[in-house]
Design a protein around this motif. Structure first.
Motif, PDB file in Angstrom:
ATOM      1  N   ALA A 173     -11.296  24.499 -14.918  1.00  0.00           N
ATOM      2  CA  ALA A 173     -10.321  23.526 -15.384  1.00  0.00           C
ATOM      3  C   ALA A 173      -9.045  23.620 -14.567  1.00  0.00           C
ATOM      4  N   SER A 174      -8.675  24.828 -14.150  1.00  0.00           N
ATOM      5  CA  SER A 174      -7.476  24.984 -13.340  1.00  0.00           C
ATOM      6  C   SER A 174      -7.629  26.209 -12.459  1.00  0.00           C
ATOM      7  N   CYS A 175      -6.719  26.321 -11.523  1.00  0.00           N
ATOM      8  CA  CYS A 175      -6.717  27.452 -10.591  1.00  0.00           C
ATOM      9  C   CYS A 175      -5.344  28.097 -10.696  1.00  0.00           C
ATOM     10  N   GLY A 176      -5.196  28.996 -11.637  1.00  0.00           N
ATOM     11  CA  GLY A 176      -3.886  29.559 -11.895  1.00  0.00           C
ATOM     12  C   GLY A 176      -3.026  28.502 -12.538  1.00  0.00           C
ATOM     13  N   ASP A 177      -2.007  28.042 -11.848  1.00  0.00           N
ATOM     14  CA  ASP A 177      -1.158  26.987 -12.383  1.00  0.00           C
ATOM     15  C   ASP A 177      -1.373  25.651 -11.673  1.00  0.00           C
ATOM     16  N   ALA A 178      -2.408  25.540 -10.843  1.00  0.00           N
ATOM     17  CA  ALA A 178      -2.687  24.303 -10.107  1.00  0.00           C
ATOM     18  C   ALA A 178      -4.056  23.765 -10.513  1.00  0.00           C
ATOM     19  N   ASP A 179      -4.122  22.469 -10.754  1.00  0.00           N
ATOM     20  CA  ASP A 179      -5.406  21.841 -11.067  1.00  0.00           C
ATOM     21  C   ASP A 179      -6.192  21.639  -9.781  1.00  0.00           C
ATOM     22  N   VAL A 180      -7.510  21.779  -9.901  1.00  0.00           N
ATOM     23  CA  VAL A 180      -8.373  21.568  -8.730  1.00  0.00           C
ATOM     24  C   VAL A 180      -9.272  20.367  -9.007  1.00  0.00           C
ATOM     25  N   PRO A 181      -9.550  19.560  -8.004  1.00  0.00           N
ATOM     26  CA  PRO A 181     -10.407  18.390  -8.205  1.00  0.00           C
ATOM     27  C   PRO A 181     -11.865  18.795  -8.390  1.00  0.00           C
ATOM     28  N   GLN A 182     -12.652  17.856  -8.866  1.00  0.00           N
ATOM     29  CA  GLN A 182     -14.079  18.096  -9.053  1.00  0.00           C
ATOM     30  C   GLN A 182     -14.724  18.411  -7.714  1.00  0.00           C
ATOM     31  N   GLY A 183     -15.629  19.383  -7.710  1.00  0.00           N
ATOM     32  CA  GLY A 183     -16.316  19.774  -6.488  1.00  0.00           C
ATOM     33  C   GLY A 183     -15.620  20.881  -5.729  1.00  0.00           C
ATOM     34  N   VAL A 184     -14.466  21.316  -6.212  1.00  0.00           N
ATOM     35  CA  VAL A 184     -13.736  22.407  -5.573  1.00  0.00           C
ATOM     36  C   VAL A 184     -13.784  23.612  -6.496  1.00  0.00           C
ATOM     37  N   GLN A 185     -14.172  24.745  -5.952  1.00  0.00           N
ATOM     38  CA  GLN A 185     -14.206  25.994  -6.704  1.00  0.00           C
ATOM     39  C   GLN A 185     -12.957  26.795  -6.395  1.00  0.00           C
ATOM     40  N   CYS A 186     -12.618  27.718  -7.266  1.00  0.00           N
ATOM     41  CA  CYS A 186     -11.362  28.435  -7.124  1.00  0.00           C
ATOM     42  C   CYS A 186     -11.489  29.850  -7.675  1.00  0.00           C
ATOM     43  N   VAL A 187     -10.818  30.765  -7.017  1.00  0.00           N
ATOM     44  CA  VAL A 187     -10.605  32.111  -7.537  1.00  0.00           C
ATOM     45  C   VAL A 187      -9.105  32.313  -7.568  1.00  0.00           C
ATOM     46  N   ALA A 188      -8.556  32.664  -8.712  1.00  0.00           N
ATOM     47  CA  ALA A 188      -7.099  32.880  -8.835  1.00  0.00           C
ATOM     48  C   ALA A 188      -6.863  34.261  -9.422  1.00  0.00           C
ATOM     49  N   MET A 189      -5.847  34.925  -8.889  1.00  0.00           N
ATOM     50  CA  MET A 189      -5.448  36.241  -9.378  1.00  0.00           C
ATOM     51  C   MET A 189      -3.967  36.193  -9.718  1.00  0.00           C
ATOM     52  N   ALA A 190      -3.640  36.579 -10.934  1.00  0.00           N
ATOM     53  CA  ALA A 190      -2.241  36.632 -11.338  1.00  0.00           C
ATOM     54  C   ALA A 190      -1.653  37.971 -10.921  1.00  0.00           C
ATOM     55  N   PHE A 191      -0.400  37.935 -10.516  1.00  0.00           N
ATOM     56  CA  PHE A 191       0.302  39.184 -10.157  1.00  0.00           C
ATOM     57  C   PHE A 191       1.774  38.994 -10.424  1.00  0.00           C
ATOM     58  N   SER A 192       2.449  40.122 -10.594  1.00  0.00           N
ATOM     59  CA  SER A 192       3.917  40.068 -10.764  1.00  0.00           C
ATOM     60  C   SER A 192       4.542  40.732  -9.552  1.00  0.00           C
ATOM     61  N   ARG A 193       5.707  40.257  -9.213  1.00  0.00           N
ATOM     62  CA  ARG A 193       6.386  40.772  -8.007  1.00  0.00           C
ATOM     63  C   ARG A 193       7.176  42.002  -8.303  1.00  0.00           C
TER      64      ARG A 193
END
Length: 144
Positions: free
Chosen positions: A124-144
């Protein structure tokens, strides 16, 4: 009487051979379909593993005390070469940020471009960005 019986048995033997060949052909086609499915799943797993590696490396470069933009740029280039239509980057605010790697999944699987509704594993989303249909995503949250 013997001759009529012999002719009748020849026809039955031919029919049995035809049925056996048909069953064998259907079985072989089923095995080929399973092998193709296994290969497609292995490729999807490989892309996901490579994307996770890229996202982790970008998160580490972004978390460094002195943000290393050169390393992030190198990993973006690597994502483009490792993944089909690959892209990577960071997003987010001062407290929580996301490192992400995306790739075109529909274009990397033959036959799926004709049936875009067949996509099952679509985030449904990639972290805080939406991805279109047909695009896969891996997102990792981190703090600075």
């Amino acid at each position: 009487m013997t001759r009529a019986r012999l002719v009748s048995q020849r026809g039955q033997s031919l029919l049995e051979v035809l049925v056996a060949v048909t069953v064998t052909a259907v079985t072989v086609l089923g095995l080929i379909a399973v092998q193709l499915s296994i290969a497609r799943d292995a490729r999807a797993r490989s892309y996901r593993e490579q994307a996770a590696l890229v996202a982790d490396a970008i998160a580490e470069a972004a978390r460094a005390p002195n943000r290393n933009d050169a390393a992030i740029s190198q990993w973006r280039t690597r994502a483009a070469s490792l993944l089909p239509q690959g892209d990577a980057g960071t997003s987010g605010g001062a407290d929580l940020s996301f490192a992400r790697a995306t790739w075109a999944w529909r274009d990397s699987v033959p036959g799926n471009a004709a049936h875009p509704g067949d996509m099952i594993d679509m985030p449904a989303s990639c972290g805080d960005a939406d991805v279109p249909q047909g695009v896969q995503c891996v997102a990792m949250a981190f703090s600075r």
